[in-house]
Motif scaffolding. Structure first.
Motif, PDB file in Angstrom:
ATOM      1  N   ILE A   1       0.853  -1.189   0.000  1.00  0.00           N
ATOM      2  CA  ILE A   1       0.000   0.000   0.000  1.00  0.00           C
ATOM      3  C   ILE A   1       0.892   1.243   0.000  1.00  0.00           C
ATOM      4  O   ILE A   1       1.974   1.235   0.604  1.00  0.00           O
ATOM      5  CB  ILE A   1      -0.945  -0.021   1.232  1.00  0.00           C
ATOM      6  CG1 ILE A   1      -2.152   0.916   1.033  1.00  0.00           C
ATOM      7  CG2 ILE A   1      -0.198   0.335   2.513  1.00  0.00           C
ATOM      8  CD1 ILE A   1      -3.267   0.688   2.069  1.00  0.00           C
TER       9      ILE A   1
ATOM     10  N   TRP B   1      -0.683  -0.350  -4.287  1.00  0.00           N
ATOM     11  CA  TRP B   1      -2.078  -0.163  -3.896  1.00  0.00           C
ATOM     12  C   TRP B   1      -2.211   1.253  -3.324  1.00  0.00           C
ATOM     13  O   TRP B   1      -1.673   1.537  -2.267  1.00  0.00           O
ATOM     14  CB  TRP B   1      -2.395  -1.267  -2.882  1.00  0.00           C
ATOM     15  CG  TRP B   1      -3.648  -1.162  -2.081  1.00  0.00           C
ATOM     16  CD1 TRP B   1      -4.788  -0.488  -2.352  1.00  0.00           C
ATOM     17  CD2 TRP B   1      -3.859  -1.834  -0.819  1.00  0.00           C
ATOM     18  NE1 TRP B   1      -5.705  -0.690  -1.358  1.00  0.00           N
ATOM     19  CE2 TRP B   1      -5.161  -1.509  -0.410  1.00  0.00           C
ATOM     20  CE3 TRP B   1      -3.082  -2.681  -0.019  1.00  0.00           C
ATOM     21  CZ2 TRP B   1      -5.704  -1.989   0.795  1.00  0.00           C
ATOM     22  CZ3 TRP B   1      -3.618  -3.153   1.169  1.00  0.00           C
ATOM     23  CH2 TRP B   1      -4.927  -2.820   1.562  1.00  0.00           C
TER      24      TRP B   1
ATOM     25  N   ASP C   1      -4.253   4.032  -1.594  1.00  0.00           N
ATOM     26  CA  ASP C   1      -5.417   4.195  -0.706  1.00  0.00           C
ATOM     27  C   ASP C   1      -5.511   5.669  -0.293  1.00  0.00           C
ATOM     28  O   ASP C   1      -4.610   6.459  -0.574  1.00  0.00           O
ATOM     29  CB  ASP C   1      -5.181   3.288   0.516  1.00  0.00           C
ATOM     30  CG  ASP C   1      -6.381   3.215   1.450  1.00  0.00           C
ATOM     31  OD1 ASP C   1      -7.521   3.450   0.997  1.00  0.00           O
ATOM     32  OD2 ASP C   1      -6.174   2.915   2.647  1.00  0.00           O
TER      33      ASP C   1
HETATM   34  O1  MIG Z   1      -8.320   4.600   7.205  1.00  0.00           O
HETATM   35  O2  MIG Z   1      -4.706   1.074   5.279  1.00  0.00           O
HETATM   36  O3  MIG Z   1      -9.876   1.166   2.352  1.00  0.00           O
HETATM   37  O4  MIG Z   1      -8.521  -1.266   2.630  1.00  0.00           O
HETATM   38  O5  MIG Z   1      -7.001  -1.631   4.982  1.00  0.00           O
HETATM   39  C1  MIG Z   1      -8.264   3.272   6.777  1.00  0.00           C
HETATM   40  C2  MIG Z   1      -5.718   0.705   6.145  1.00  0.00           C
HETATM   41  C3  MIG Z   1      -7.173   3.140   5.753  1.00  0.00           C
HETATM   42  C4  MIG Z   1      -8.619   2.066   4.162  1.00  0.00           C
HETATM   43  C5  MIG Z   1      -8.656   1.062   3.052  1.00  0.00           C
HETATM   44  C6  MIG Z   1      -8.474  -0.299   3.649  1.00  0.00           C
HETATM   45  C7  MIG Z   1      -7.145  -0.368   4.366  1.00  0.00           C
HETATM   46  C8  MIG Z   1      -7.088   0.711   5.442  1.00  0.00           C
HETATM   47  N1  MIG Z   1      -7.345   2.025   4.862  1.00  0.00           N
END
Ligand code: MIG
Length: 784
Positions: free
Chosen positions: A351, A426, A428
């Motif tokens: 991530i 990934w 996010d």
């Molecule tokens: O505030 O990285 O949608 O898949 O596990 C949560 C932690 C942040 C949101 C993502 C989720 C991920 C999580 N992230």
């Protein structure tokens, strides 16, 4: 002060709905000018409307209220600008101007200015303005305060067809047909969203209207907070508008939805093929650590004979949530880990969030922060201060991805991942999420470079993820030119398919949330995003074995198939609820791998034609109104129809089979379609049907893509009523970009009463020695 108060109210309540009937209408046409590709209408209020003919089925409408069309014309979404202008003519009459292409007839009534689109051959009306395009002359809307260049609220309103259906609009927590609903686009981090929550993570301002089997498309390329109302506030109109920016939309003529999707892909970019292993099974958790736990997960998969291609590392792999670092205790040697997993056929995705940690202590050195400050790549507020949102690392900064050099720098920072054998990224939190305030209030005065426009958050929020994904994709392309990048994103704007695949964010582990999978995946597919999926088993809360199995029975044929779970949720890897459930999940994961050549062939079709693998029935049966609201069944490609169970304790359901004949996948029993049937669906069975006339290629059993060379492909033949069937098989190396320059092999096969003939074959790729085997399923009817 009053304005600030109003603004605060609007943003916190988020229930504001513009009454477009109070807006100022554009003036009447007084004259026009022409170029070889466009017509510009000049209005009596100094407004201008420009219609540009891009293709026989694609016309762009641009309007500028009370001033000329600006010379500057830029879009982050549009990928193609070099259209070769098709044949077209323009005719002027005292009351109207008519532009005609080989497919479209666009009439602009002069007074009041109303635009209508007709089929050039049948003259049938496709879409017509309900009122002239309009704008908020009082300019009372709030974001302008921070961005004087935003301009007023702009809107276009179309007559609502009595029998018109609406599809697309990207990622919405809603049903398939969006008629009688309204939506807002403002990328938002919405954990645990339920049906009706709006907006959620993405903005794809593109929709398809369908009436009497005839479809058109409208792409409103405006990145400000936008509104779409498909007959909710009034039964007379479907309107769209935005809090600034241009009235700027593209009109697509069908009549087929597949054709519209192809044109939309031409305009906003075709999805490149990800590595073939991206279609493999994936496992994630917030968060697996240390490295030995990741190994344990993979070992469990192998020991239990469950196929697996990818494991994901969530935010805890980093040193204090610092992107581009690894925690030294948890992951002392990431390269050794990825090597070890690679020997078991497993790839690692990490991530990467947009928040770059702002050091707490001035003397602390962190390369991503230090370099970004030195180069001045981070977002700043209008007063020049660094913008410091709070995200996982605590106080952080965001990159201004509108700066080309900043995108390049960000992309290059991924070297630490590629050097350590990380296979994909990934992205996010890229709405961008800010714990200080999730509505964007804390970011309104953040200025982005934006091609020198120095525009603010109101314009740039919805494209932040698109540009971050772009930086990531282009970085991976430079760092590993011989490999296809694999990027996954949560937020997006139109055009995202050029850079990233996606998943539907933080769902709940509930039956209600599972019920949203099909309408969301199919709607995304109708919005130019073919590579979609959702956390299998749901993200938040505690599921159970039954929910997990039923969730796999939806996702085992979704392009993105990844089980993922929130940090404090109950474990839900396939074996966690016991052998009974695990055995069923194994069956579906193995079936996914068996169907890999079919899935990959449909994915390549998506790349080439824009038509997604995961389809609502209406995409294949556009003339059949029984499919227009059908969103508890789906098709993969043209040939597989799946009708999962999405309720607890249910073991039987109705399945709609469109016209034609169908084979029950499990028993090979043949059914006549154009009817509803009732079928058994015990927990280990997902009702699945094959279209008569299809040949489905299947692979031998694999634990992961590339485990061994595929030396035998079996074509299961499902003859139609005349005894014929046909198939296409797409193959390439699955890893490199060579497919773009012809290194693929597309084989067409036809079966007629048992005899199979092969040809034609396209492309230069040599798949190596492999045999084809044929099984006539009509002769293999088994007992249920
Ligand atoms: O505030 O990285 O949608 O898949 O596990 C949560 C932690 C942040 C949101 C993502 C989720 C991920 C999580 N992230």
């Amino acid at each position: 002060m009053l304005r600030l108060l109003v603004l605060t109210l609007l943003l916190t309540t988020n229930v504001f709905a513009q009454d477009i009937t109070t807006l100022e209408k554009i003036g009447d046409v007084v004259s026009l000018t022409k170029t070889d590709k466009s017509v510009t209408l000049i209005c009596n209020d100094n407004s201008q409307v420009q219609l540009t003919i891009l293709a026989p089925d694609l016309v762009r409408v641009r309007a500028s209220f009370t001033k000329p069309i600006p010379a500057k014309d830029h879009s982050w979404a549009v990928a193609k600008n070099d259209w070769s202008t098709p044949r077209w003519t323009v005719n002027e009459s005292p009351t109207a101007i008519t532009i005609t292409t080989d497919e479209l007839e666009v009439t602009i009534q002069r007074s009041p200015l109303l635009i209508s689109f007709r089929d050039a051959h049948t003259h049938q009306l496709l879409n017509a303005d309900e009122r002239p395009m309009s704008y908020d002359a009082n300019a009372s809307l709030a974001p302008m305060m921070f961005d004087p260049k935003a301009g007023p609220f702009v809107a276009a309103s179309k007559k609502l067809g009595f029998d018109e259906h609406f599809y697309g609009l990207g990622e919405k927590a809603s049903r398939l047909d969006k008629r009688r609903s309204s939506f807002v686009n403002w990328n938002s981090d919405t954990p645990g969203y339920f049906e009706g929550r709006d907006p959620i993570y993405q903005t794809i301002p593109f929709y398809i209207g369908l009436q009497r089997g005839i479809a058109y498309g409208i792409f409103f390329d405006n990145t400000y907070r936008s509104y779409f109302d498909f007959g909710k506030s009034s039964q007379q109109r479907a309107w769209f508008g935005a809090e600034g920016g241009e009235m700027n939309y593209y009109f697509f003529h069908g009549p087929s939805i597949k054709k519209i999707l192809g044109r939309y892909a031409d305009l906003t970019g075709h999805m490149p093929l990800p590595p073939l292993w991206a279609l493999g099974n994936q496992q994630s958790r917030w968060s697996y650590y240390p490295d030995t736990m990741v190994e344990e997960v993979v070992n469990e998969y192998r020991k239990r004979d469950l196929p697996l291609d990818v494991v994901h590392l969530d935010i805890d792999y980093m040193h204090g949530y610092r992107v581009f670092t690894f925690d030294k205790d948890r992951f002392p040697d990431p390269k050794a880990l990825t090597d070890k997993l690679a020997s078991q056929g497993v790839k690692v995705v990490t991530i990467v969030d947009p928040g770059v940690k702002h050091p707490v202590d001035k003397n602390e050195r962190y390369h991503a922060f230090d370099q970004g400050v030195e180069k001045n790549y981070f977002q700043r507020r209008r007063n020049g201060d660094l913008f410091v949102p709070r995200v996982w690392p605590g106080e952080s900064v965001f990159v201004d991805y509108t700066i080309p050099e900043a995108r390049r720098w960000w992309g290059d920072l991924h070297r630490v991942y590629t050097d350590n054998g990380i296979a994909g990224i990934w992205n996010d939190m890229n709405e961008p999420s800010d714990f200080v305030d999730q509505t964007g209030k804390n970011q309104l005065d953040v200025v982005s470079y934006d091609e020198g426009e120095k525009s603010t958050h109101a314009k740039n929020r919805n494209t932040f993820a698109l540009l971050m994904s772009r930086a990531t994709y282009e970085g991976l392309e430079r760092l590993r030119p011989d490999r296809r990048p694999y990027v996954i994103t949560r937020a997006a704007y139109a055009g995202i398919q050029r850079y990233a695949t996606m998943w539907t964010g933080d769902t709940n582990s509930t039956w209600e949330a599972l019920g949203l999978n099909i309408p969301m995946f199919t709607s995304l597919g109708l919005s130019g995003e073919p590579f979609v999926g959702s956390d299998v088993g749901g993200f938040i809360g505690r599921g159970n074995g039954e929910l997990l199995v039923r969730s796999y029975q939806v996702s085992f044929l979704a392009p993105f198939c990844r089980n993922h779970k929130v940090i404090d949720g109950y474990d839900q890897e396939p074996w966690r609820f016991g052998k009974y459930y695990e055995d069923i999940i194994r069956k579906y994961l193995k079936l996914r791998y068996a169907l890999m050549p079919y899935l990959y062939t449909t994915l390549e079709e998506a790349h080439r034609t824009g038509v997604p693998p995961f389809r609502p029935l209406l995409l294949n049966y556009q003339d059949d109104p029984n499919t227009y609201n059908l969103d508890d069944q789906f098709m993969v490609g043209n040939d597989l129809l799946v009708a999962p169970i999405m309720k607890p304790d249910v073991t039987r359901r109705l399945v709609y089979l469109p016209a034609g004949s169908w084979y029950d996948y499990w028993t090979n029993k043949k059914y006549s379609g154009d009817t509803m049937i009732s079928v058994d669906a015990p927990l280990d069975v997902v009702p699945m049907f094959v279209r008569a006339g299809a040949m489905i290629p299947v692979w031998p059993s694999l634990n992961y893509i590339g485990e061994k060379p595929v030396s035998l492909i079996t074509f299961n033949i499902y003859p139609d009523d005349s005894g014929s069937a046909s198939a296409t098989l797409y193959e390439d190396d699955g890893l490199s970009p060579a497919y773009k320059t012809g290194a693929f092999r597309r084989t067409t096969l036809t079966a007629r009463r048992g005899a199979v003939s092969i040809g034609p074959i396209e492309g230069s790729y040599n798949p190596g020695p492999r045999k084809f085997n044929y099984v006539d399923k009509s002769a293999k009817r088994t007992k249920a």
